[in-house]
Design an enzyme around this catalytic site. Structure first.
Site, PDB file in Angstrom:
ATOM      1  N   GLY A  13      23.632 -12.621  -0.718  1.00 59.27           N
ATOM      2  CA  GLY A  13      22.739 -13.361  -0.175  1.00 59.27           C
ATOM      3  C   GLY A  13      21.601 -13.036  -0.878  1.00 59.27           C
ATOM      4  N   CYS A  60      29.322  -9.637  -2.744  1.00 56.63           N
ATOM      5  CA  CYS A  60      28.212  -9.762  -2.669  1.00 56.63           C
ATOM      6  C   CYS A  60      27.153  -9.372  -2.018  1.00 56.63           C
ATOM      7  CB  CYS A  60      27.792 -11.209  -3.546  1.00 56.63           C
ATOM      8  SG  CYS A  60      26.087 -10.872  -4.800  1.00 56.63           S
ATOM      9  N   TYR A  61      25.636  -9.590  -1.738  1.00 60.53           N
ATOM     10  CA  TYR A  61      25.029  -8.562  -0.645  1.00 60.53           C
ATOM     11  C   TYR A  61      25.878  -8.326   0.033  1.00 60.53           C
ATOM     12  CZ  TYR A  61      21.462  -8.354   2.235  1.00 60.53           C
ATOM     13  OH  TYR A  61      20.211  -7.590   3.354  1.00 60.53           O
ATOM     14  N   HIS A  89      32.063 -13.063  -6.264  1.00 60.99           N
ATOM     15  CA  HIS A  89      32.083 -14.772  -5.067  1.00 60.99           C
ATOM     16  C   HIS A  89      33.717 -14.431  -5.668  1.00 60.99           C
ATOM     17  CE1 HIS A  89      28.671 -14.023  -4.070  1.00 60.99           C
ATOM     18  NE2 HIS A  89      27.961 -14.162  -4.756  1.00 60.99           N
ATOM     19  N   GLU A 104      34.928 -16.787  -3.401  1.00 62.84           N
ATOM     20  CA  GLU A 104      35.419 -18.435  -3.323  1.00 62.84           C
ATOM     21  C   GLU A 104      35.131 -19.946  -4.227  1.00 62.84           C
ATOM     22  OE1 GLU A 104      30.662 -16.874  -2.245  1.00 62.84           O
ATOM     23  OE2 GLU A 104      32.982 -15.761  -2.485  1.00 62.84           O
ATOM     24  N   SER A 116      30.464 -47.379  11.876  1.00 68.73           N
ATOM     25  CA  SER A 116      29.566 -47.686  10.152  1.00 68.73           C
ATOM     26  C   SER A 116      30.004 -48.499   8.922  1.00 68.73           C
ATOM     27  CB  SER A 116      28.282 -46.838   9.547  1.00 68.73           C
ATOM     28  OG  SER A 116      29.328 -45.697   9.216  1.00 68.73           O
ATOM     29  N   GLY A 137      32.028 -46.618   7.341  1.00 65.78           N
ATOM     30  CA  GLY A 137      32.076 -45.310   6.398  1.00 65.78           C
ATOM     31  C   GLY A 137      33.221 -44.314   7.056  1.00 65.78           C
ATOM     32  N   VAL A 138      33.728 -43.065   6.081  1.00 70.47           N
ATOM     33  CA  VAL A 138      35.335 -42.395   6.176  1.00 70.47           C
ATOM     34  C   VAL A 138      34.883 -41.849   7.466  1.00 70.47           C
ATOM     35  CG1 VAL A 138      37.312 -41.273   5.410  1.00 70.47           C
ATOM     36  CG2 VAL A 138      35.353 -42.676   3.814  1.00 70.47           C
ATOM     37  N   ASP A 139      33.622 -41.486   7.622  1.00 71.16           N
ATOM     38  CA  ASP A 139      33.387 -40.287   8.988  1.00 71.16           C
ATOM     39  C   ASP A 139      33.313 -41.269   9.780  1.00 71.16           C
ATOM     40  OD1 ASP A 139      33.007 -38.691   6.723  1.00 71.16           O
ATOM     41  OD2 ASP A 139      30.996 -39.004   6.752  1.00 71.16           O
ATOM     42  N   SER A 189      34.426 -43.946  11.378  1.00 69.77           N
ATOM     43  CA  SER A 189      35.912 -44.420  11.777  1.00 69.77           C
ATOM     44  C   SER A 189      36.599 -43.881  12.176  1.00 69.77           C
ATOM     45  CB  SER A 189      36.652 -44.933   9.968  1.00 69.77           C
ATOM     46  OG  SER A 189      35.689 -46.001   9.442  1.00 69.77           O
ATOM     47  N   LYS A 225      34.650 -32.974   4.771  1.00 71.84           N
ATOM     48  CA  LYS A 225      34.977 -34.503   3.996  1.00 71.84           C
ATOM     49  C   LYS A 225      36.227 -34.094   4.174  1.00 71.84           C
ATOM     50  CE  LYS A 225      33.141 -37.463   3.197  1.00 71.84           C
ATOM     51  NZ  LYS A 225      33.009 -38.875   4.282  1.00 71.84           N
TER      52      LYS A 225
END
Length: 521
Positions: free
Chosen positions: A53, A80-81, A164, A166, A218, A220-222, A224, A364
């Site tokens: 943060g 970190c924070y 970090h 990640e 629409s 799109g992938v999402d 569908s 995604k």
């Protein structure tokens, strides 16, 4: 299902922590640091990760660790924070560093045989540092500027790292996170496409019962994958509605309808509403206004279809986690709004539907994995991401039929040439023809309301400019511009200028995200 709770102290990397934990096949959820005990413990976490943060622990109003976190007796990893907040809460000392550490650094483990053994090169981003460890803690690693680059209380299973793990800039950082969630917290790594599908099916059935459901498809992938999940859960209760807004890519309407009917075998109604959308967008140039108009038109079209179908109560939408984050949805009420997504922030307040959003907490890559597990064709699952508001956000300035047709033609040339060169799709980066190249995650043309002088066939022209946008990314939260070969860009530019009426200049966008977004609007 076992899970991990990630507490967000305002880090730009908080969502990436969640992705790394999910990649370890462990379910996690991201909560604001001050979320209620009931909310956080409802997922029955087996451990906590505290994000970084921007604040100092001594600042007025600085985020802190709530008491109930410690009272659970569960393992904690502070990043970190998060490490500084852990130190401060348990009686250690945090002070401003004489030299801010930002960027690459090297750490040296001070005790062998810990989870720090897998990392040496790390990414730092902090101004404060720990100068005195809390009681019960020992130093696990040091860096040139941090005597306590990592710390641990082995008895209570409390750990802190000043770097970090990640981010990609910390090689093997994901192994450290996996070790914490699997070995130290004891979570079973069973968050897989099969388990996601099983849990989603159960949740959808519980939510909708025997009611009929509309799916907003629409292309799109999402949308569908969301429709496929709901269809698996409730079968013929689902009716899919595909709205042809006139704002899709070239020939896309027919392709989507065909793929949907042939592979899902679900009921699909196609509505040509292009005239409605173009008239609604007439004279509008402001991006947020365009998005909201498209969002409202979508819903009004669905409401009209719903009346014809006996007023289904539920509407399926392909909202995914980055949509929620970028729109500053209710789960991220402290985040700054970047833009409204038509399926999060752009919906009218008097909407008549209850939303079914089976992908709301998926990234995604998880959506694609679920789509493949559901048996959707690779061509659909790996198709280019496409914004809900369609080409309105790529046609800067006023959206007219003429300008959209111009944009569709230019965009089709770019996609054709990239596909021919092997830059698209699931296997493109590993194919023999593209050895050593980076796969392009998303590419499209933006039409700019900027005219410039050109010369064609000895004639002066004064026409619009097309901008090419091509990015590489893993999660769409951050992205870098794709280093496409100059010869390929030359071919695309030459074809657009020669084949598309009304464009006489092509430029290439070399901006990463951040500071830019992937879409221009």
């Amino acid at each position: 299902m076992d899970s991990i709770a990630i507490l967000d102290f305002g880090s730009q990397y908080a969502q990436i922590i969640a992705r790394r934990v999910r990649e370890a096949q462990v379910y996690c959820e991201l909560f604001p640091w001050d979320a209620s005990m009931e909310q956080i413990l409802a997922i029955q976490p087996k451990g906590f990760i505290l994000s970084g943060g921007p604040k100092s622990v001594y600042e007025e109003g600085a985020p802190y660790i709530q008491d109930f976190i410690f009272k659970t007796g569960l393992p904690i990893l502070g990043i970190c924070y998060g490490m500084q907040a852990l130190t401060y809460a348990l009686g250690g000392q945090v002070d401003p560093s004489a030299q801010r550490e930002y960027g690459p650094a090297e750490i040296e483990p001070t005790i062998p045989g810990t989870m720090l053994d897998v990392v040496s090169k790390v990414w730092m981003s902090h101004g404060d540092r720990i100068t005195k460890l809390p009681e019960g803690f020992i130093a696990l690693a040091r860096s040139g500027n941090s005597p306590f680059a990592a710390m641990g209380d082995m008895q209570r299973k409390y750990f802190g790292v000043q770097f970090h793990p990640e981010v990609h800039h910390t090689p093997n950082g994901e192994k450290l996170l996996k070790h914490f969630v699997v070995e130290i917290c004891g979570v079973k790594p069973d968050w897989t496409p099969a388990s996601i599908i099983e849990e989603s099916v159960s949740r959808i059935r519980k939510q909708v019962g025997r009611e009929r459901v509309l799916a907003a498809v629409s292309g799109g992938v999402d949308s569908s994958v969301a429709a496929a999940l709901v269809h698996k859960a409730i079968g013929d209760q689902l009716v899919a509605v595909f709205v042809d807004t006139g704002l899709l890519r070239k020939n896309e309407g027919g392709q989507v309808a065909s793929a949907f009917r042939n592979h899902l075998h679900a009921e699909l109604i196609t509505v040509d509403a292009s005239e409605e959308f173009f008239s609604g967008l007439k004279g509008i140039t402001e991006p947020e206004e365009k998005r909201k108009i498209v969002g409202e038109k979508f819903i009004r079209v669905f409401e009209a279809e719903a009346k014809q179908l006996g007023q289904p109560r539920f509407l399926v939408q392909g909202t995914i986690y980055p949509d929620v984050v970028e729109s500053s949805g209710p789960e991220r009420d402290k985040a700054e709004r970047i833009k409204s997504h038509h399926n999060v922030g752009g919906l009218p307040e008097d909407m008549q539907f209850e939303l079914v959003e089976p992908l709301r907490y998926l990234f995604k890559d998880e959506v694609r994995a679920v789509g493949e597990a559901l048996g959707l064709p690779e061509s659909l699952v790996w198709r280019q991401p496409f914004p809900g508001p369609g080409l309105t956000v790529r046609c800067l300035g006023e959206v007219t039929r003429e300008r959209v047709a111009r944009l569709q033609a230019a965009d089709a040339i770019l996609l054709e040439e990239l596909s021919k060169a092997g830059f698209f799709g699931k296997h493109s980066s590993s194919s023999s023809s593209t050895a050593g190249r980076t796969n392009v995650s998303q590419a499209f043309v933006v039409l700019l309301p900027v005219r410039s002088v050109g010369v064609m066939g000895d004639q002066r022209t004064y026409q619009e400019t097309a901008a090419i946008r091509a990015v590489t990314t893993e999660d769409f939260m951050t992205a870098d511009w794709a280093r496409l070969p100059h010869d390929l860009l030359a071919t695309v530019s030459n074809r657009i200028v020669n084949e598309v009426d009304g464009i006489n200049r092509v430029v290439y966008d070399i901006t990463s995200k951040p500071p830019a977004t992937i879409e221009w609007e």
